[in-house]
Design an enzyme around this catalytic site. Structure first.
Site, PDB file in Angstrom:
ATOM      1  N   TRP A 160       0.844  -1.201   0.000  1.00 15.27           N
ATOM      2  CA  TRP A 160       0.000   0.000   0.000  1.00 15.27           C
ATOM      3  C   TRP A 160       0.875   1.246   0.000  1.00 15.27           C
ATOM      4  O   TRP A 160       1.685   1.436   0.900  1.00 15.27           O
ATOM      5  CB  TRP A 160      -0.928  -0.011   1.209  1.00 15.27           C
ATOM      6  CG  TRP A 160      -1.913  -1.130   1.090  1.00 15.27           C
ATOM      7  CD1 TRP A 160      -3.122  -1.086   0.475  1.00 15.27           C
ATOM      8  CD2 TRP A 160      -1.749  -2.471   1.575  1.00 15.27           C
ATOM      9  NE1 TRP A 160      -3.725  -2.313   0.532  1.00 15.27           N
ATOM     10  CE2 TRP A 160      -2.911  -3.179   1.206  1.00 15.27           C
ATOM     11  CE3 TRP A 160      -0.745  -3.137   2.274  1.00 15.27           C
ATOM     12  CZ2 TRP A 160      -3.096  -4.519   1.508  1.00 15.27           C
ATOM     13  CZ3 TRP A 160      -0.928  -4.465   2.575  1.00 15.27           C
ATOM     14  CH2 TRP A 160      -2.090  -5.149   2.189  1.00 15.27           C
ATOM     15  N   HIS A 174      -7.112   1.501   2.684  1.00 15.78           N
ATOM     16  CA  HIS A 174      -8.179   0.589   2.273  1.00 15.78           C
ATOM     17  C   HIS A 174      -9.264   0.578   3.358  1.00 15.78           C
ATOM     18  O   HIS A 174      -9.028   1.017   4.484  1.00 15.78           O
ATOM     19  CB  HIS A 174      -7.647  -0.829   2.012  1.00 15.78           C
ATOM     20  CG  HIS A 174      -6.801  -1.387   3.120  1.00 15.78           C
ATOM     21  ND1 HIS A 174      -6.129  -2.575   3.015  1.00 15.78           N
ATOM     22  CD2 HIS A 174      -6.532  -0.926   4.368  1.00 15.78           C
ATOM     23  CE1 HIS A 174      -5.470  -2.808   4.142  1.00 15.78           C
ATOM     24  NE2 HIS A 174      -5.699  -1.847   4.967  1.00 15.78           N
ATOM     25  N   ARG A 200      -4.239   6.699  -1.625  1.00 16.33           N
ATOM     26  CA  ARG A 200      -2.917   6.122  -1.853  1.00 16.33           C
ATOM     27  C   ARG A 200      -2.040   7.084  -2.626  1.00 16.33           C
ATOM     28  O   ARG A 200      -2.530   7.881  -3.433  1.00 16.33           O
ATOM     29  CB  ARG A 200      -3.023   4.797  -2.618  1.00 16.33           C
ATOM     30  CG  ARG A 200      -3.506   3.687  -1.712  1.00 16.33           C
ATOM     31  CD  ARG A 200      -3.528   2.348  -2.385  1.00 16.33           C
ATOM     32  NE  ARG A 200      -4.479   1.475  -1.686  1.00 16.33           N
ATOM     33  CZ  ARG A 200      -4.845   0.289  -2.114  1.00 16.33           C
ATOM     34  NH1 ARG A 200      -4.352  -0.193  -3.244  1.00 16.33           N
ATOM     35  NH2 ARG A 200      -5.706  -0.419  -1.435  1.00 16.33           N
ATOM     36  N   GLN A 214     -13.790   2.293  -2.057  1.00 14.92           N
ATOM     37  CA  GLN A 214     -13.825   0.837  -1.903  1.00 14.92           C
ATOM     38  C   GLN A 214     -15.110   0.453  -1.195  1.00 14.92           C
ATOM     39  O   GLN A 214     -15.685   1.250  -0.454  1.00 14.92           O
ATOM     40  CB  GLN A 214     -12.651   0.363  -1.035  1.00 14.92           C
ATOM     41  CG  GLN A 214     -11.422  -0.018  -1.811  1.00 14.92           C
ATOM     42  CD  GLN A 214     -10.383  -0.741  -0.963  1.00 14.92           C
ATOM     43  OE1 GLN A 214     -10.463  -0.773   0.262  1.00 14.92           O
ATOM     44  NE2 GLN A 214      -9.400  -1.303  -1.621  1.00 14.92           N
ATOM     45  N   VAL A 256      -5.848 -12.289   4.928  1.00 15.85           N
ATOM     46  CA  VAL A 256      -6.707 -13.419   4.539  1.00 15.85           C
ATOM     47  C   VAL A 256      -5.860 -14.646   4.222  1.00 15.85           C
ATOM     48  O   VAL A 256      -4.714 -14.533   3.814  1.00 15.85           O
ATOM     49  CB  VAL A 256      -7.589 -13.067   3.299  1.00 15.85           C
ATOM     50  CG1 VAL A 256      -8.752 -12.182   3.686  1.00 15.85           C
ATOM     51  CG2 VAL A 256      -6.765 -12.451   2.191  1.00 15.85           C
ATOM     52  N   ALA A 310     -13.722 -12.074   3.724  1.00 16.83           N
ATOM     53  CA  ALA A 310     -13.721 -10.622   3.519  1.00 16.83           C
ATOM     54  C   ALA A 310     -13.426 -10.332   2.058  1.00 16.83           C
ATOM     55  O   ALA A 310     -12.829 -11.152   1.358  1.00 16.83           O
ATOM     56  CB  ALA A 310     -12.665  -9.964   4.409  1.00 16.83           C
TER      57      ALA A 310
HETATM   58  N1  PHE Z   1      -7.867  -4.304   1.377  1.00 11.14           N
HETATM   59  C1  PHE Z   1      -7.309  -4.935   0.200  1.00 11.14           C
HETATM   60  C2  PHE Z   1      -6.716  -3.865  -0.696  1.00 11.14           C
HETATM   61  O1  PHE Z   1      -7.177  -2.754  -0.680  1.00 11.14           O
HETATM   62  C3  PHE Z   1      -8.354  -5.721  -0.554  1.00 11.14           C
HETATM   63  C4  PHE Z   1      -8.889  -6.899   0.194  1.00 11.14           C
HETATM   64  C5  PHE Z   1      -9.945  -6.753   1.069  1.00 11.14           C
HETATM   65  C6  PHE Z   1      -8.319  -8.149   0.013  1.00 11.14           C
HETATM   66  C7  PHE Z   1     -10.427  -7.858   1.769  1.00 11.14           C
HETATM   67  C8  PHE Z   1      -8.790  -9.239   0.664  1.00 11.14           C
HETATM   68  C9  PHE Z   1      -9.853  -9.089   1.550  1.00 11.14           C
HETATM   69  O2  PHE Z   1      -5.797  -4.073  -1.407  1.00 11.14           O
END
Ligand code: PHE
Length: 342
Positions: A160, A174, A200, A214, A256, A310
């Site tokens: 990120w 995010h 970002r 998002q 995850v 998620a």
């Molecule tokens: N938060 C991650 C991103 O912005 C995306 C994501 C969310 C991936 C939830 C897996 C589960 O890159």
């Protein structure tokens, strides 16, 4: 009285009449004011009546200015009277309304395409029992990273491109930070989505802005499974984009395990390969995965008892795909020529 005094009196009477007319604009008062200044016993008429008392050389001046004042008052009275009539009866008035003027065109209201798709998304998830939750856009690194199994000094943090604020906070990169906040404040089972803005450090081009939307999703239950994630997300891209063919690919996100990316068959070339899908025939739309046990532990949920999944949809991209917009900047331009096309 000498001539100067009389002229001054006339002028004063005229000015007072103007002020009174201005202040009291209802019919009864208009007539009253009229009577006071132009009636039989009014100052102006009394001066006229006694004009023979004045020296011959000032008679002419006095006469002229009294008559000038009288006709001014008369004029104001007539205009106000007419205006009153027009106010009470606008349709019949020729004085106030020019029927030949073109009308003001009122544009019908419509929602911004991003808002429209967001509303649709919220409705869709609500129909599956999801609730909408929110979190702050200015976050701590704890909620944005640490509690999501992205420790400080770990290379995973480089995924990120983060803006760091002087006070130690960050604009969230995010909406996954809202996952943690929700798990901390509510008891499972949970079904929530969290739409919101993220930030970002990107150089701006046709598909990247430093700010984007998002929609995070979090589903936690005792027996939540990968097949639940699959079913829900496939239904989502079918509903939002009309996607018929989908595939899941393994991907890495520290919070995850397993992590996946959901691809849909390219909506532009239908899998044949084009510039949008970079000849692959597929477009990546939703990163997702099963909630990492460490994330449960951080939030105080027992990973042996609960499972969950998620996902985090890059929402602007979804809107671009849905409406075939090739430059993200157009959606944020505020340009009505663009927006009116939706
Ligand atoms: N938060 C991650 C991103 O912005 C995306 C994501 C969310 C991936 C939830 C897996 C589960 O890159």
């Amino acid at each position: 009285m000498n001539s100067e005094e009389i002229l001054k009196k006339i002028e004063q009477a005229l000015n007072k009449a103007k002020v009174e007319f201005n202040e009291k604009i209802n019919e009864k008062n208009l007539d009253e004011i009229y009577k006071n200044y132009l009636g039989k016993n009014s100052l102006l008429n009394n001066i006229l009546r006694g004009i023979s008392d004045y020296e011959p050389e000032i008679r002419k001046n006095v006469g002229l200015s009294v008559n000038a004042a009288k006709s001014q008052i008369e004029e104001i009275y007539k205009n106000l009277k007419e205006q009153l009539k027009a106010d009470n009866n606008p349709a019949g008035s020729s004085l106030r309304i020019d029927m030949s003027l073109p009308g003001v065109k009122i544009e019908p209201f419509h929602t911004h395409p991003i808002t429209a798709v967001l509303n649709d998304t919220v409705d869709f998830f609500s129909s599956m029992g999801f609730e909408v939750v929110e979190g702050p856009e200015i976050e701590t690194t704890h909620y944005n990273f640490d509690a999501l199994n992205i420790p400080d000094n770990h290379p995973a943090r480089d995924i990120w491109d983060t803006f760091y604020l002087k006070n130690g906070f960050i604009p969230r990169t995010h909406t996954s930070s809202v996952q943690v906040r929700t798990m901390e404040t509510r008891k499972p089972p949970l079904r929530v989505i969290a739409p919101g803005r993220c930030y970002r450090y990107e150089s701006v081009d046709a598909t990247h802005l430093f700010m984007f939307n998002q929609v995070e999703g979090l589903f936690i239950d005792k027996n939540a499974r990968l097949s639940d994630l699959k079913g829900i997300l496939e239904a989502t891209v079918k509903h939002l984009l009309g996607a018929k063919k989908t595939r899941f690919r393994p991907a890495f996100y520290p919070f995850v395990e397993p992590g996946l990316d959901l691809d849909i068959e390219c909506v532009f070339c239908h899998g044949k390969g084009c510039s949008v899908c970079k000849s692959s025939g597929w477009i990546e739309v939703i990163p997702c995965g099963m909630v990492h046990p460490k994330v449960f532990e951080y939030a105080g949920i027992n990973p042996a008892e609960y499972k969950g999944f998620a996902f985090g949809m890059g929402f602007d991209r979804l809107v671009m795909l849905k409406y075939n917009v090739n430059d993200l900047r157009l959606l944020y331009s505020g340009n009505m020529d663009v927006l009116n096309q939706f």
